[in-house]
Write a protein that holds these residues in place. Structure first.
Motif, mmCIF file in Angstrom:
data_model
loop_
_atom_site.group_PDB
_atom_site.id
_atom_site.type_symbol
_atom_site.label_atom_id
_atom_site.label_comp_id
_atom_site.label_asym_id
_atom_site.label_seq_id
_atom_site.Cartn_x
_atom_site.Cartn_y
_atom_site.Cartn_z
ATOM 1 N N ALA A 154 36.098 23.337 47.327
ATOM 2 C CA ALA A 154 34.995 23.453 48.276
ATOM 3 C C ALA A 154 34.310 24.810 48.163
ATOM 4 C CB ALA A 154 35.507 23.239 49.695
ATOM 5 N N ARG A 155 35.092 25.874 47.976
ATOM 6 C CA ARG A 155 34.500 27.205 47.838
ATOM 7 C C ARG A 155 33.664 27.294 46.564
ATOM 8 N NH1 ARG A 155 37.352 26.671 51.734
ATOM 9 N NH2 ARG A 155 38.433 28.327 52.890
ATOM 10 N N LEU A 156 34.170 26.716 45.485
ATOM 11 C CA LEU A 156 33.433 26.732 44.228
ATOM 12 C C LEU A 156 32.126 25.954 44.347
ATOM 13 C CD1 LEU A 156 36.400 26.171 41.764
ATOM 14 C CD2 LEU A 156 34.996 28.235 41.904
ATOM 15 N N ALA A 157 32.190 24.808 44.995
ATOM 16 C CA ALA A 157 30.992 23.982 45.158
ATOM 17 C C ALA A 157 29.947 24.677 46.011
ATOM 18 C CB ALA A 157 31.367 22.641 45.762
ATOM 19 N N ALA A 158 30.389 25.551 46.915
ATOM 20 C CA ALA A 158 29.462 26.232 47.815
ATOM 21 C C ALA A 158 28.749 27.411 47.158
ATOM 22 C CB ALA A 158 30.209 26.714 49.061
ATOM 23 N N LEU A 159 29.238 27.879 45.999
ATOM 24 C CA LEU A 159 28.548 28.972 45.314
ATOM 25 C C LEU A 159 27.208 28.475 44.793
ATOM 26 C CD1 LEU A 159 31.426 30.540 43.159
ATOM 27 C CD2 LEU A 159 30.370 31.544 45.190
ATOM 28 N N PRO A 160 26.166 29.288 44.891
ATOM 29 C CA PRO A 160 24.880 28.891 44.300
ATOM 30 C C PRO A 160 25.053 28.592 42.818
ATOM 31 C CG PRO A 160 24.640 30.859 45.662
ATOM 32 C CD PRO A 160 26.113 30.605 45.537
ATOM 33 N N ALA A 161 24.398 27.559 42.329
ATOM 34 C CA ALA A 161 24.589 27.125 40.948
ATOM 35 C C ALA A 161 24.320 28.246 39.955
ATOM 36 C CB ALA A 161 23.693 25.930 40.656
ATOM 37 N N GLN A 162 23.286 29.048 40.191
ATOM 38 C CA GLN A 162 22.953 30.124 39.263
ATOM 39 C C GLN A 162 24.063 31.160 39.216
ATOM 40 O OE1 GLN A 162 19.269 32.119 40.086
ATOM 41 N NE2 GLN A 162 19.311 33.332 38.219
ATOM 42 N N GLY A 163 24.611 31.481 40.378
ATOM 43 C CA GLY A 163 25.708 32.435 40.410
ATOM 44 C C GLY A 163 26.980 31.863 39.834
ATOM 45 N N ARG A 164 27.243 30.588 40.109
ATOM 46 C CA ARG A 164 28.463 29.959 39.628
ATOM 47 C C ARG A 164 28.558 30.010 38.116
ATOM 48 N NH1 ARG A 164 27.649 24.721 40.501
ATOM 49 N NH2 ARG A 164 27.665 25.029 42.760
ATOM 50 N N SER A 165 27.419 29.978 37.437
ATOM 51 C CA SER A 165 27.434 30.010 35.973
ATOM 52 C C SER A 165 27.921 31.350 35.442
ATOM 53 C CB SER A 165 26.034 29.723 35.429
ATOM 54 O OG SER A 165 25.139 30.790 35.736
ATOM 55 N N ARG A 166 27.979 32.381 36.298
ATOM 56 C CA ARG A 166 28.494 33.694 35.893
ATOM 57 C C ARG A 166 29.880 33.975 36.482
ATOM 58 N NH1 ARG A 166 26.246 37.998 37.809
ATOM 59 N NH2 ARG A 166 24.740 37.133 39.274
ATOM 60 N N PHE A 167 30.502 32.988 37.099
ATOM 61 C CA PHE A 167 31.797 33.210 37.731
ATOM 62 C C PHE A 167 32.913 32.672 36.855
ATOM 63 C CE2 PHE A 167 35.156 31.581 40.694
ATOM 64 C CZ PHE A 167 35.694 32.817 40.982
ATOM 65 N N LEU A 168 33.935 33.489 36.645
ATOM 66 C CA LEU A 168 35.117 33.082 35.900
ATOM 67 C C LEU A 168 36.301 33.091 36.858
ATOM 68 C CD1 LEU A 168 36.513 32.363 33.226
ATOM 69 C CD2 LEU A 168 36.759 34.828 32.799
ATOM 70 N N LEU A 169 36.930 31.944 37.007
ATOM 71 C CA LEU A 169 38.047 31.780 37.936
ATOM 72 C C LEU A 169 39.344 32.191 37.261
ATOM 73 C CD1 LEU A 169 39.252 30.654 40.608
ATOM 74 C CD2 LEU A 169 39.313 28.394 39.476
ATOM 75 N N GLY A 170 39.934 33.253 37.734
ATOM 76 C CA GLY A 170 41.257 33.665 37.274
ATOM 77 C C GLY A 170 42.295 33.282 38.300
ATOM 78 N N LEU A 171 43.293 32.516 37.891
ATOM 79 C CA LEU A 171 44.337 32.035 38.788
ATOM 80 C C LEU A 171 45.687 32.595 38.360
ATOM 81 C CD1 LEU A 171 43.371 28.250 38.993
ATOM 82 C CD2 LEU A 171 43.106 29.943 40.824
ATOM 83 N N GLY A 172 46.565 32.817 39.330
ATOM 84 C CA GLY A 172 47.907 33.296 39.015
ATOM 85 C C GLY A 172 48.895 32.931 40.095
ATOM 86 N N VAL A 173 50.172 33.124 39.796
ATOM 87 C CA VAL A 173 51.226 32.761 40.747
ATOM 88 C C VAL A 173 51.646 33.932 41.628
ATOM 89 C CG1 VAL A 173 52.098 30.883 39.324
ATOM 90 C CG2 VAL A 173 53.052 33.194 39.038
ATOM 91 N N SER A 174 51.059 35.121 41.423
ATOM 92 C CA SER A 174 51.322 36.290 42.264
ATOM 93 C C SER A 174 52.785 36.706 42.168
ATOM 94 C CB SER A 174 50.886 36.005 43.706
ATOM 95 O OG SER A 174 50.947 37.177 44.491
ATOM 96 N N HIS A 175 53.328 37.245 43.269
ATOM 97 C CA HIS A 175 54.681 37.809 43.290
ATOM 98 C C HIS A 175 55.466 37.223 44.449
ATOM 99 C CE1 HIS A 175 53.140 40.841 40.511
ATOM 100 N NE2 HIS A 175 52.125 40.993 41.339
#
Length: 294
Positions: free
Chosen positions: A80-101
């Motif tokens: 839902a958060r990703l879908a809410a980003l403006p399309a133009q901005g979303r094209s410059r967003f790279l999602l980094g995911l991790g399992v943390s600590h």
């Protein structure tokens, strides 16, 4: 395309945790200096208000999370958060995911941190089912240190974003994973004096020396238990934190590129600060930026 367009990026916790106006101003300044990506820690809680602000404040750089913990948002919430980003901005967003600590995750919900590799697989399965814009395999990277998470990053994401690793780790990851995107982070200090540099570096490394996943990673990379004690040996500190004048720092960070990295996320540290200050040392960045482009 959300991947950075050139080999150099700027990684700073301050982009996530400093006041929004200050962080956005810093992101614009870093963009003007020629870096191709600004990497912000995912921190705790929902980072997407800050992500949107950084995308709005900039026009060409990739804005990346390094990393967003999978324990902070459910896959549906993330979609839902990703879908809410403006399309133009979303094209410059790279999602980094991790399992943390485990220490951070269990602090709020004791016992929650378990089977991190399995949980990452399950999270990606659920995220894929949402078919959310901005969540596709080629639009995300995984924080990865060990071989199993590196394998997952190569098959379920566009690649890996290792933290506190050496060029030797980069070389091994490249040989293992072919053409997967590889973007290690390199801590750095513009300090030519070895004593001062190591003293400052130890202030920043202190929180990580207590984390089992980093300790295990360093042991796999060839360091000994003795290297990890008493603030870290000179050998460990020098391997993890590039220090010196701008040309020396660029050569050290560039060793990751020579070892096979596609992109190096430079985490430039404040010589007078510590990890908890979250400073973004723009004056030092301006000094370094010239060496990055020569």
């Amino acid at each position: 395309m959300s991947l950075p367009a050139s080999p150099w990026g700027a990684w700073a916790t301050g982009l996530r945790v400093r006041p929004s106006g200050e962080a956005c101003s810093a992101a614009r300044a870093l963009e003007e200096m020629g870096v191709s990506a600004v990497w912000m820690t995912g921190g705790t809680g929902d980072p997407f208000r800050r992500i949107a602000a950084l995308l709005e404040a900039t026009s060409t750089v990739t804005v990346a999370t390094g990393i967003l913990s999978i324990w902070e948002l459910t896959p549906a919430e993330l979609a839902a958060r990703l879908a809410a980003l403006p399309a133009q901005g979303r094209s410059r967003f790279l999602l980094g995911l991790g399992v943390s600590h485990q220490q951070l995750v269990d602090h709020r919900t004791p016992g929650r941190y378990e089977r991190p590799l399995t949980r990452m697989r399950e999270f990606l399965d659920e995220l894929d089912r949402t078919q959310a814009p901005g969540s596709r395999r080629q639009e995300r990277v995984l924080a990865a240190l060990g071989p199993k998470m590196l394998d997952l990053a190569a098959t379920r994401a566009t690649g890996a974003h290792p933290y506190l690793t050496t060029p030797a780790h980069t070389r091994a990851a490249r040989s293992r994973h072919g053409d997967a995107f590889l973007a290690p982070t390199q801590m750095a200090l513009l300090l030519p004096d070895p004593g001062r540099a190591r003293q400052a570096a130890r202030r920043y490394l202190a929180p990580y020396l207590a984390q089992p996943n980093y300790r295990n990673s360093w042991l796999r990379q060839g360091f000994t238990p003795a290297d990890l004690d008493n603030g870290g040996s000179d050998r460990l500190v020098d391997a993890l934190v590039a220090w010196g004048d701008p040309a020396q720092v660029v050569r050290r960070a560039g060793a990751h590129l020579e070892a096979g990295a596609d992109h190096v996320c430079v985490q430039l540290l404040d010589p007078e600060g510590s990890w908890s200050d979250h400073a973004i040392p723009l004056d030092a960045w301006r000094e370094l930026a010239g060496a990055l482009t020569t």
